[in-house]
Design a protein around this motif. Structure first.
Motif, PDB file in Angstrom:
ATOM      1  N   GLY A  79       0.774  -1.233   0.000  1.00 13.10           N
ATOM      2  CA  GLY A  79       0.000   0.000   0.000  1.00 13.10           C
ATOM      3  C   GLY A  79       0.804   1.281   0.000  1.00 13.10           C
ATOM      4  O   GLY A  79       1.957   1.326  -0.436  1.00 13.10           O
ATOM      5  N   CYS A  80       0.204   2.333   0.529  1.00 19.31           N
ATOM      6  CA  CYS A  80       0.691   3.700   0.328  1.00 19.31           C
ATOM      7  C   CYS A  80       2.079   3.965   0.906  1.00 19.31           C
ATOM      8  O   CYS A  80       2.894   4.652   0.290  1.00 19.31           O
ATOM      9  CB  CYS A  80      -0.323   4.689   0.897  1.00 19.31           C
ATOM     10  SG  CYS A  80      -1.893   4.704  -0.010  1.00 19.31           S
ATOM     11  N   TYR A  81       2.364   3.453   2.100  1.00 23.70           N
ATOM     12  CA  TYR A  81       3.676   3.675   2.713  1.00 23.70           C
ATOM     13  C   TYR A  81       4.783   3.072   1.853  1.00 23.70           C
ATOM     14  O   TYR A  81       5.904   3.586   1.796  1.00 23.70           O
ATOM     15  CB  TYR A  81       3.674   3.078   4.122  1.00 23.70           C
ATOM     16  CG  TYR A  81       4.806   3.508   5.031  1.00 23.70           C
ATOM     17  CD1 TYR A  81       5.739   4.464   4.655  1.00 23.70           C
ATOM     18  CD2 TYR A  81       4.930   2.948   6.301  1.00 23.70           C
ATOM     19  CE1 TYR A  81       6.765   4.847   5.510  1.00 23.70           C
ATOM     20  CE2 TYR A  81       5.946   3.321   7.162  1.00 23.70           C
ATOM     21  CZ  TYR A  81       6.863   4.266   6.757  1.00 23.70           C
ATOM     22  OH  TYR A  81       7.880   4.640   7.611  1.00 23.70           O
ATOM     23  N   ALA A  82       4.472   1.998   1.149  1.00 25.99           N
ATOM     24  CA  ALA A  82       5.455   1.360   0.272  1.00 25.99           C
ATOM     25  C   ALA A  82       5.868   2.283  -0.869  1.00 25.99           C
ATOM     26  O   ALA A  82       6.960   2.142  -1.428  1.00 25.99           O
ATOM     27  CB  ALA A  82       4.879   0.064  -0.295  1.00 25.99           C
ATOM     28  N   HIS A  83       5.019   3.235  -1.213  1.00 22.48           N
ATOM     29  CA  HIS A  83       5.326   4.167  -2.301  1.00 22.48           C
ATOM     30  C   HIS A  83       6.170   5.348  -1.836  1.00 22.48           C
ATOM     31  O   HIS A  83       6.813   6.003  -2.657  1.00 22.48           O
ATOM     32  CB  HIS A  83       4.027   4.698  -2.919  1.00 22.48           C
ATOM     33  CG  HIS A  83       3.375   3.734  -3.854  1.00 22.48           C
ATOM     34  ND1 HIS A  83       3.545   3.768  -5.214  1.00 22.48           N
ATOM     35  CD2 HIS A  83       2.567   2.679  -3.607  1.00 22.48           C
ATOM     36  CE1 HIS A  83       2.858   2.784  -5.770  1.00 22.48           C
ATOM     37  NE2 HIS A  83       2.253   2.114  -4.813  1.00 22.48           N
ATOM     38  N   THR A  84       6.156   5.634  -0.548  1.00 18.96           N
ATOM     39  CA  THR A  84       6.810   6.857  -0.075  1.00 18.96           C
ATOM     40  C   THR A  84       8.116   6.613   0.668  1.00 18.96           C
ATOM     41  O   THR A  84       8.946   7.511   0.738  1.00 18.96           O
ATOM     42  CB  THR A  84       5.860   7.656   0.840  1.00 18.96           C
ATOM     43  OG1 THR A  84       5.442   6.828   1.931  1.00 18.96           O
ATOM     44  CG2 THR A  84       4.636   8.128   0.067  1.00 18.96           C
ATOM     45  N   ASN A  85       8.318   5.402   1.221  1.00 19.45           N
ATOM     46  CA  ASN A  85       9.588   5.159   1.911  1.00 19.45           C
ATOM     47  C   ASN A  85       9.856   3.669   2.082  1.00 19.45           C
ATOM     48  O   ASN A  85       9.675   3.103   3.169  1.00 19.45           O
ATOM     49  CB  ASN A  85       9.618   5.856   3.271  1.00 19.45           C
ATOM     50  CG  ASN A  85      11.042   6.157   3.717  1.00 19.45           C
ATOM     51  OD1 ASN A  85      11.947   5.358   3.482  1.00 19.45           O
ATOM     52  ND2 ASN A  85      11.241   7.296   4.355  1.00 19.45           N
ATOM     53  N   VAL A  86      10.295   3.048   1.020  1.00 18.77           N
ATOM     54  CA  VAL A  86      10.625   1.624   1.039  1.00 18.77           C
ATOM     55  C   VAL A  86      11.754   1.332   2.026  1.00 18.77           C
ATOM     56  O   VAL A  86      11.726   0.330   2.757  1.00 18.77           O
ATOM     57  CB  VAL A  86      11.015   1.146  -0.377  1.00 18.77           C
ATOM     58  CG1 VAL A  86      11.762  -0.176  -0.319  1.00 18.77           C
ATOM     59  CG2 VAL A  86       9.775   0.994  -1.244  1.00 18.77           C
ATOM     60  N   GLU A  87      12.754   2.211   2.070  1.00 21.67           N
ATOM     61  CA  GLU A  87      13.933   1.959   2.903  1.00 21.67           C
ATOM     62  C   GLU A  87      13.577   1.857   4.381  1.00 21.67           C
ATOM     63  O   GLU A  87      14.133   1.027   5.108  1.00 21.67           O
ATOM     64  CB  GLU A  87      14.986   3.052   2.679  1.00 21.67           C
ATOM     65  CG  GLU A  87      15.598   3.043   1.285  1.00 21.67           C
ATOM     66  CD  GLU A  87      16.191   1.682   0.918  1.00 21.67           C
ATOM     67  OE1 GLU A  87      16.879   1.082   1.773  1.00 21.67           O
ATOM     68  OE2 GLU A  87      15.947   1.216  -0.208  1.00 21.67           O
ATOM     69  N   GLU A  88      12.664   2.699   4.850  1.00 23.55           N
ATOM     70  CA  GLU A  88      12.248   2.629   6.255  1.00 23.55           C
ATOM     71  C   GLU A  88      11.584   1.292   6.562  1.00 23.55           C
ATOM     72  O   GLU A  88      11.794   0.718   7.634  1.00 23.55           O
ATOM     73  CB  GLU A  88      11.291   3.777   6.589  1.00 23.55           C
ATOM     74  CG  GLU A  88      11.983   5.111   6.798  1.00 23.55           C
ATOM     75  CD  GLU A  88      11.037   6.164   7.363  1.00 23.55           C
ATOM     76  OE1 GLU A  88       9.822   5.876   7.484  1.00 23.55           O
ATOM     77  OE2 GLU A  88      11.509   7.269   7.674  1.00 23.55           O
ATOM     78  N   LEU A  89      10.791   0.799   5.634  1.00 25.43           N
ATOM     79  CA  LEU A  89      10.105  -0.474   5.837  1.00 25.43           C
ATOM     80  C   LEU A  89      11.093  -1.639   5.830  1.00 25.43           C
ATOM     81  O   LEU A  89      10.972  -2.575   6.628  1.00 25.43           O
ATOM     82  CB  LEU A  89       9.036  -0.672   4.760  1.00 25.43           C
ATOM     83  CG  LEU A  89       7.842   0.288   4.835  1.00 25.43           C
ATOM     84  CD1 LEU A  89       6.953   0.146   3.605  1.00 25.43           C
ATOM     85  CD2 LEU A  89       7.032   0.032   6.101  1.00 25.43           C
ATOM     86  N   LYS A  90      12.068  -1.584   4.943  1.00 20.95           N
ATOM     87  CA  LYS A  90      13.102  -2.626   4.907  1.00 20.95           C
ATOM     88  C   LYS A  90      13.901  -2.624   6.206  1.00 20.95           C
ATOM     89  O   LYS A  90      14.174  -3.677   6.793  1.00 20.95           O
ATOM     90  CB  LYS A  90      14.031  -2.399   3.710  1.00 20.95           C
ATOM     91  CG  LYS A  90      13.408  -2.741   2.368  1.00 20.95           C
ATOM     92  CD  LYS A  90      14.229  -2.214   1.205  1.00 20.95           C
ATOM     93  CE  LYS A  90      15.611  -2.822   1.135  1.00 20.95           C
ATOM     94  NZ  LYS A  90      16.356  -2.316  -0.061  1.00 20.95           N
ATOM     95  N   LYS A  91      14.253  -1.433   6.660  1.00 26.01           N
ATOM     96  CA  LYS A  91      15.031  -1.302   7.891  1.00 26.01           C
ATOM     97  C   LYS A  91      14.253  -1.817   9.098  1.00 26.01           C
ATOM     98  O   LYS A  91      14.824  -2.423  10.016  1.00 26.01           O
ATOM     99  CB  LYS A  91      15.415   0.161   8.099  1.00 26.01           C
ATOM    100  CG  LYS A  91      16.352   0.402   9.268  1.00 26.01           C
ATOM    101  CD  LYS A  91      16.732   1.878   9.358  1.00 26.01           C
ATOM    102  CE  LYS A  91      17.646   2.127  10.554  1.00 26.01           C
ATOM    103  NZ  LYS A  91      18.001   3.575  10.667  1.00 26.01           N
ATOM    104  N   ALA A  92      12.940  -1.601   9.093  1.00 29.05           N
ATOM    105  CA  ALA A  92      12.100  -2.060  10.210  1.00 29.05           C
ATOM    106  C   ALA A  92      11.989  -3.580  10.243  1.00 29.05           C
ATOM    107  O   ALA A  92      11.741  -4.164  11.305  1.00 29.05           O
ATOM    108  CB  ALA A  92      10.717  -1.438  10.114  1.00 29.05           C
ATOM    109  N   GLY A  93      12.161  -4.231   9.065  1.00 23.43           N
ATOM    110  CA  GLY A  93      12.136  -5.689   9.049  1.00 23.43           C
ATOM    111  C   GLY A  93      11.145  -6.328   8.102  1.00 23.43           C
ATOM    112  O   GLY A  93      10.921  -7.545   8.160  1.00 23.43           O
ATOM    113  N   ALA A  94      10.539  -5.548   7.201  1.00 22.17           N
ATOM    114  CA  ALA A  94       9.586  -6.119   6.242  1.00 22.17           C
ATOM    115  C   ALA A  94      10.302  -7.063   5.278  1.00 22.17           C
ATOM    116  O   ALA A  94      11.375  -6.747   4.767  1.00 22.17           O
ATOM    117  CB  ALA A  94       8.888  -5.005   5.471  1.00 22.17           C
TER     118      ALA A  94
END
Length: 430
Positions: A79-94
């Motif tokens: 969804g939307c967060y994936a479009h605006t900051n992939v790096e933060e999500l990867k860093k969090a552990g996705a």
């Protein structure tokens, strides 16, 4: 059987899309739960939101919490967060990150890991609005997505980066097919949703007013209720209000993406209406029906908001009664015009203004509900507490009722409003 918990943040469109994703995964023999947040599943799918920094913080916190308990559990963020900051999500552990196009084709990605995000998916020929076949998480109401995309470019919003500036609308025939299907399931409340419903039908000779007219004509005698999720104030006119007010099946309620009242702030937000227009609009609505229900979203602490700007907001709430208001402290979003504006409001001032605003919101809502005392309305029951002999539901003004009777769930009842409480009103069956 593999188990997956689908956790949804954000708007009603996200909820509808989460249900659609769940239906696809069920076809792949997944056992689906929604918003369970327990440890007894193999996958966690988070349908994300990027409207506020607080929403993003909660998503990252959830990912880290899950991974601390079980590193082997697969976390999918879509969804939307994936479009605006992939790096933060990867860093969090996705483990798997999907955009708003890819999540609609979850069956192609569920066994993969990595990042799959088409940053301008709205130009993709595969892109269309997908419609679930039943209510989200077995709710008693059904969210029917009919539009996606926005052309407003508001200075504080980055949803346009995640949902696009190309309008996609569902054809009337497909909308009617979905309504017929929901009616056959004995679901009695349908909420139309989208990114900006004001643009439904954009680029064609069909629009939201015509859709409402056609629905009234086709379903006016049916035992069903319709609601519009959110609209911009400049879309509303006398014809539209009368369409809703004169209908036997549409709620006499609108939710406005209002945001502010002051001309100074509205201009800096990039909104296309002003304070004078809002006064004219509200006067017109209440002249048509003094009981008409208006709810709204408001932002406090937008850059440059002076004491005078804030006071105009307060004065408006003192003049007009709202059935409810969702108020937010301004949240600076990266890559938006508002984030680069001078005169950013300090956090302590935003917090203090929010406290003041909430008091006026409560007073405005209390006055609106008080105006409804002794009024006869129709409530659709959605919850029954047999132990304490209470039933709960919403009326045609989108007001929540507590009724001192054990009634049948998912049925309409004529009631009379006796008093107000912290959540809405207290009523009795006629």
């Amino acid at each position: 059987m593999k188990k997956i918990d689908i956790i949804t943040y954000g708007c009603k469109l996200n909820q509808a899309e989460s249900e659609f994703i769940g239906e696809k995964l069920k076809q792949l023999n997944f056992e689906i739960t929604y918003d369970n947040k327990k440890d007894n599943c193999d996958y966690i799918l988070i349908n994300s939101c990027t409207v506020t920094s607080e929403a993003e913080r909660k998503i990252k916190q959830l990912i880290r919490s899950i991974k601390r308990k079980d590193m082997s559990k697969k976390i999918i963020v879509v969804g939307c967060y994936a479009h605006t900051n992939v790096e933060e999500l990867k860093k969090a552990g996705a483990d798997l990150i999907l955009g708003n196009l890819e999540k609609k084709y979850i069956e192609q990605y569920i066994d993969k890991e990595g990042v799959f995000v088409d940053k301008s998916y709205w130009n993709n020929t595969k892109e269309k609005v997908f419609i679930p076949s039943k209510p989200y998480n077995s709710y008693s109401r059904y969210f029917l997505p009919i539009e996606e995309g926005c052309l407003e470019f508001c200075s504080y919003c980055r949803i346009i980066f995640a949902r696009g500036n190309k309008i996609r609308s569902v054809e009337k025939e497909q909308i009617f097919e979905s309504i017929d299907s929901i009616l056959s399931q004995n679901i009695k409340e349908i909420i139309f949703t989208g990114i900006n419903l004001s643009y439904f039908g954009y680029g064609t000779d069909y629009n939201l007013k015509k859709l409402i007219f056609d629905i009234n004509k086709k379903y006016g005698e049916k035992n069903i209720r319709f609601r519009i999720s959110s609209l911009y104030p400049d879309f509303i006119d006398e014809e539209f209000i009368k369409l809703l007010n004169d209908s036997s099946i549409f709620e006499k309620h609108i939710h406005l993406s209002l945001q502010h009242i002051s001309d100074n702030i509205l201009k800096n937000m990039g909104r296309k209406y002003n304070e004078k227009y809002l006064h004219m609009l509200f006067d017109k609505i209440y002249s048509i029906n003094s009981f008409f229900s208006i709810s709204a979203d408001l932002i406090v602490g937008f850059p440059g908001e002076s004491n005078n700007d804030f006071q105009k907001l307060i004065n408006f709430l003192e003049k007009y009664n709202f059935s409810r208001i969702h108020a937010f402290r301004y949240s600076s979003r990266p890559n938006t015009k508002a984030a680069r504006m001078k005169e950013q409001i300090p956090g302590n001032i935003k917090k203090e203004r929010m406290k003041v605003l909430q008091k006026h919101i409560q007073n405005s809502s209390k006055k609106y509900l008080g105006h409804l005392k002794n009024k006869k309305v129709t409530v659709l029951i959605e919850k029954v507490d047999k132990k304490n002999s209470f039933s709960y539901g919403y009326d045609e003004f989108y007001v929540y009722h507590k009724i001192n009777n054990i009634l049948n769930d998912n049925e309409f009842y004529d009631v009379k409003i006796k008093n107000i409480n912290n959540t809405g009103v207290i009523s009795h069956v006629l």
